[in-house]
Design an enzyme around this catalytic site. Sequence first.
Site, PDB file in Angstrom:
ATOM      1  N   ARG A 174       0.838  -1.203   0.000  1.00 42.12           N
ATOM      2  CA  ARG A 174       0.000   0.000   0.000  1.00 42.12           C
ATOM      3  C   ARG A 174       0.871   1.251   0.000  1.00 42.12           C
ATOM      4  O   ARG A 174       0.624   2.196  -0.738  1.00 42.12           O
ATOM      5  CB  ARG A 174      -0.904   0.022   1.245  1.00 42.12           C
ATOM      6  CG  ARG A 174      -2.090  -0.908   1.203  1.00 42.12           C
ATOM      7  CD  ARG A 174      -2.982  -0.638   2.412  1.00 42.12           C
ATOM      8  NE  ARG A 174      -4.108  -1.537   2.470  1.00 42.12           N
ATOM      9  CZ  ARG A 174      -4.103  -2.698   3.111  1.00 42.12           C
ATOM     10  NH1 ARG A 174      -3.013  -3.094   3.732  1.00 42.12           N
ATOM     11  NH2 ARG A 174      -5.176  -3.463   3.121  1.00 42.12           N
ATOM     12  N   ASP A 194       8.919  -6.184  -7.133  1.00 39.78           N
ATOM     13  CA  ASP A 194       7.971  -6.902  -6.284  1.00 39.78           C
ATOM     14  C   ASP A 194       7.563  -8.171  -7.012  1.00 39.78           C
ATOM     15  O   ASP A 194       6.863  -8.108  -8.024  1.00 39.78           O
ATOM     16  CB  ASP A 194       6.738  -6.056  -5.980  1.00 39.78           C
ATOM     17  CG  ASP A 194       5.851  -6.682  -4.908  1.00 39.78           C
ATOM     18  OD1 ASP A 194       5.678  -7.926  -4.929  1.00 39.78           O
ATOM     19  OD2 ASP A 194       5.328  -5.942  -4.060  1.00 39.78           O
ATOM     20  N   ALA A 254      10.069   0.606   6.207  1.00 39.01           N
ATOM     21  CA  ALA A 254       9.352  -0.671   6.253  1.00 39.01           C
ATOM     22  C   ALA A 254       9.695  -1.426   7.530  1.00 39.01           C
ATOM     23  O   ALA A 254       9.095  -1.197   8.578  1.00 39.01           O
ATOM     24  CB  ALA A 254       9.667  -1.490   5.004  1.00 39.01           C
ATOM     25  N   ARG A 255      10.677  -2.305   7.468  1.00 37.51           N
ATOM     26  CA  ARG A 255      11.112  -3.077   8.621  1.00 37.51           C
ATOM     27  C   ARG A 255      12.635  -3.124   8.639  1.00 37.51           C
ATOM     28  O   ARG A 255      13.274  -3.352   7.602  1.00 37.51           O
ATOM     29  CB  ARG A 255      10.544  -4.506   8.577  1.00 37.51           C
ATOM     30  CG  ARG A 255       9.041  -4.586   8.795  1.00 37.51           C
ATOM     31  CD  ARG A 255       8.664  -4.240  10.236  1.00 37.51           C
ATOM     32  NE  ARG A 255       7.234  -4.333  10.489  1.00 37.51           N
ATOM     33  CZ  ARG A 255       6.386  -3.324  10.416  1.00 37.51           C
ATOM     34  NH1 ARG A 255       6.828  -2.115  10.081  1.00 37.51           N
ATOM     35  NH2 ARG A 255       5.104  -3.497  10.683  1.00 37.51           N
ATOM     36  N   ASP A 278      13.971   5.115   9.264  1.00 35.86           N
ATOM     37  CA  ASP A 278      12.918   5.223  10.283  1.00 35.86           C
ATOM     38  C   ASP A 278      12.713   3.882  10.975  1.00 35.86           C
ATOM     39  O   ASP A 278      12.078   3.818  12.015  1.00 35.86           O
ATOM     40  CB  ASP A 278      11.602   5.694   9.650  1.00 35.86           C
ATOM     41  CG  ASP A 278      10.573   6.110  10.680  1.00 35.86           C
ATOM     42  OD1 ASP A 278      10.892   6.963  11.523  1.00 35.86           O
ATOM     43  OD2 ASP A 278       9.445   5.571  10.652  1.00 35.86           O
ATOM     44  N   GLU A 281      17.195  -2.500  12.737  1.00 39.77           N
ATOM     45  CA  GLU A 281      17.214  -3.788  13.448  1.00 39.77           C
ATOM     46  C   GLU A 281      18.442  -3.812  14.338  1.00 39.77           C
ATOM     47  O   GLU A 281      19.570  -3.853  13.822  1.00 39.77           O
ATOM     48  CB  GLU A 281      17.255  -4.941  12.442  1.00 39.77           C
ATOM     49  CG  GLU A 281      17.314  -6.321  13.050  1.00 39.77           C
ATOM     50  CD  GLU A 281      16.000  -6.781  13.679  1.00 39.77           C
ATOM     51  OE1 GLU A 281      16.013  -7.834  14.334  1.00 39.77           O
ATOM     52  OE2 GLU A 281      14.972  -6.105  13.505  1.00 39.77           O
ATOM     53  N   HIS A 302      10.938   5.881  14.301  1.00 37.72           N
ATOM     54  CA  HIS A 302       9.670   5.276  13.900  1.00 37.72           C
ATOM     55  C   HIS A 302       8.548   6.322  13.883  1.00 37.72           C
ATOM     56  O   HIS A 302       7.492   6.145  14.485  1.00 37.72           O
ATOM     57  CB  HIS A 302       9.330   4.114  14.849  1.00 37.72           C
ATOM     58  CG  HIS A 302       8.283   3.180  14.316  1.00 37.72           C
ATOM     59  ND1 HIS A 302       7.880   2.060  14.997  1.00 37.72           N
ATOM     60  CD2 HIS A 302       7.544   3.213  13.174  1.00 37.72           C
ATOM     61  CE1 HIS A 302       6.942   1.435  14.301  1.00 37.72           C
ATOM     62  NE2 HIS A 302       6.731   2.115  13.193  1.00 37.72           N
TER      63      HIS A 302
END
Length: 344
Positions: A174, A194, A254-255, A278, A281, A302
């Site tokens: 999205r 993707d 994202a992650r 943002d 890990e 974040h």
Amino acid sequence: MTSPAPSSARPVTVLAMSADTRAAVLGGRALAELVRVADVDPGLLLADFARHDPVLGGRLDRVEVLFTGWGCPSLDADALRRMPRLRAVVHAAGSVKQHVTAACWERGLLVSSAAAANALPVAEYTLAAILFANKRVLESAHAYRRARGPLDPLDLCRTGGNYRRTVGIVGASRVGRRVLELLRPFDLRVLVHDPYADPAELASLGGETCGLDELLGRSHVVSLHAPELPETRGLLNASRLALMPDGATLINTARGALVDTAALTRELVSGRLYAVLDHTEPQVLPADSPLYDLPNVLLTPHVAGSLGGELERLAVTAVEELERYARGAGFRYPVDPGRLAYSA
């Protein structure tokens, strides 16, 4: 998806979220609309399904809709047994992965999420980061701070600017799709990777589909919007980061697990790459991480998602979904269990 007709015009609803979430998200107009649409006690908050409270227990016996947010406990089989009439979950936030379990789908619950609303500020943050990265704003600001006097802007930004630069989008989620839409007015080349997306759809949004390695090698800015899956953990490892051109910028909203932190840190310490991060890990880096102080890194805690006044958009979106349910219409933003595992 069409929802079954609710048992009443104002379905019995319980708030399931943390107290901080309720205070931040449900205020003003959204709360008034929620009370109008649903039979809900705004002062009754469910933060623990194992809690044995006579008032709460009586409410759970009759609840038809859970209005959830950050801090909602897991909806496992034991929790669902306490809610025999539960038919729908309306989430006033993004991903439902933390609380919607397999037991919910086995029960046939209808689930809606405000993820589309939460995607908007993330995409806006990303757009700003892309434009600033190409304009070398971070580099120029640090140089100006050091000089504390006149600088030649042409000398500072010999290879920058946003005209015909190449931006790589990893993940047509999205957020990724919204970023594509926001980039359309600019004179940029946009590449997309993707493996699950339709190339024709991405082309209609202005993106050129290509492999990940090619995208990394061609892009001046790479922005991550893929979900965290076993196959995407460490997606950008040392060898892939090495493919990025000197001076390229990596943006991660994202992650953090998508990137090998140690490998990225080495690249950033060397000064070869830039980064706007943002997510990292771990999410909170150790206090001695060099990323806090590097002049080529913008590190934020974040904040790309909904904050401040943007939180009202989440609540309004969720209340609108609850109103659709109350009149027997299908959710506008249903969660598809078949796609949930691959969504960001």
